[in-house]
Design an enzyme around this catalytic site. Structure first.
Site, short mmCIF file in Angstrom:
data_model
loop_
_atom_site.label_atom_id
_atom_site.label_comp_id
_atom_site.label_asym_id
_atom_site.label_seq_id
_atom_site.Cartn_x
_atom_site.Cartn_y
_atom_site.Cartn_z
N HIS A 1 19.36 -5.03 -0.08
CA HIS A 1 18.68 -4.70 1.15
C HIS A 1 18.88 -6.00 1.69
O HIS A 1 19.09 -7.27 1.59
CB HIS A 1 17.22 -4.55 0.97
CG HIS A 1 16.78 -5.35 -0.14
ND1 HIS A 1 16.24 -6.64 0.34
CD2 HIS A 1 16.22 -5.24 -1.35
CE1 HIS A 1 15.64 -7.39 -0.89
NE2 HIS A 1 15.78 -6.58 -1.89
P1 TYD Z 1 12.42 -5.26 -4.33
O1 TYD Z 1 12.51 -6.17 -3.24
O2 TYD Z 1 13.03 -3.96 -3.78
O3 TYD Z 1 13.51 -5.91 -5.57
P2 TYD Z 1 14.54 -6.57 -5.46
O4 TYD Z 1 15.01 -6.95 -4.30
O5 TYD Z 1 14.55 -7.45 -6.61
O6 TYD Z 1 15.65 -5.32 -6.15
O7 TYD Z 1 11.16 -4.82 -5.00
C1 TYD Z 1 11.02 -3.99 -6.23
C2 TYD Z 1 9.63 -3.54 -6.13
O8 TYD Z 1 8.58 -4.40 -6.25
C3 TYD Z 1 9.33 -2.70 -4.69
O9 TYD Z 1 8.44 -1.59 -5.14
C4 TYD Z 1 8.34 -3.54 -4.15
C5 TYD Z 1 7.74 -4.43 -5.30
N1 TYD Z 1 7.19 -5.72 -4.77
C6 TYD Z 1 6.04 -6.16 -4.60
O10 TYD Z 1 5.21 -5.38 -4.62
N2 TYD Z 1 5.69 -7.50 -4.17
C7 TYD Z 1 6.62 -8.48 -4.01
O11 TYD Z 1 6.59 -9.51 -3.44
C8 TYD Z 1 8.12 -7.93 -4.18
C9 TYD Z 1 9.28 -8.95 -3.85
C10 TYD Z 1 8.45 -6.55 -4.47
#
Ligand code: TYD
Length: 134
Positions: free
Chosen positions: A49
């Site tokens: 993303h």
């Molecule tokens: P995501 O940012 O998509 O993870 P990555 O980029 O590491 O693959 O986040 C995964 C899940 O965690 C998503 O449901 C949102 C949640 N999340 C939070 O609630 N707070 C945060 O600070 C972050 C980074 C993610």
């Protein structure tokens, strides 16, 4: 692409090493949030993303992993494997984190609090926006 590796202070001591960073001094934004990624099963990829607004700074506190960045035009991969080097990732950069070693620990600090509306999770949409900005 203005993403870059930033070398942090490393205070060497017989008792062990110490590194640190401060908002606006070692990294170019004010820290609003920290999160960490750990217990990543072998072969898994995180990220996939971009963020419209938030900037991030990523460190491999332990172990190693790669961060693949794309600004909509070109791609670059950084390997993080030292706890005194971090990767600054500005907004509007597509990123993936991969090749996590066993027991690796990624510490990420962000310029914003968590907001799902700041995410761009569709690469085509990201690329259109990113290339229009240039
Ligand atoms: P995501 O940012 O998509 O993870 P990555 O980029 O590491 O693959 O986040 C995964 C899940 O965690 C998503 O449901 C949102 C949640 N999340 C939070 O609630 N707070 C945060 O600070 C972050 C980074 C993610």
């Amino acid at each position: 692409m203005v993403s870059r590796i930033i070398e942090l202070p490393k205070i060497e001591d017989q008792r062990g090493n110490l590194s640190f960073y401060e908002s606006l001094s070692h990294i170019p934004f004010e820290i609003k949030r920290a999160y960490w990624i750990y217990d990543v099963p072998g072969g898994q990829t995180r990220g996939g993303h971009s963020f419209k607004v938030q900037h991030e700074f990523i460190i491999a506190l332990s172990g190693s992993f790669d961060v693949k960045l794309n600004d909509g035009v070109s791609e670059v991969t950084y390997s993080l494997n030292r706890s005194y080097y971090g990767l600054y990732v500005p907004n509007m950069i597509w990123r993936e984190m991969l090749n996590f070693s066993t027991n690796s620990l990624a510490l990420i600090v962000s310029s914003t609090t968590y907001s799902e509306t700041d995410y761009l999770r569709d690469f085509d949409e990201f690329q259109k926006l990113a290339t229009n900005e240039k």
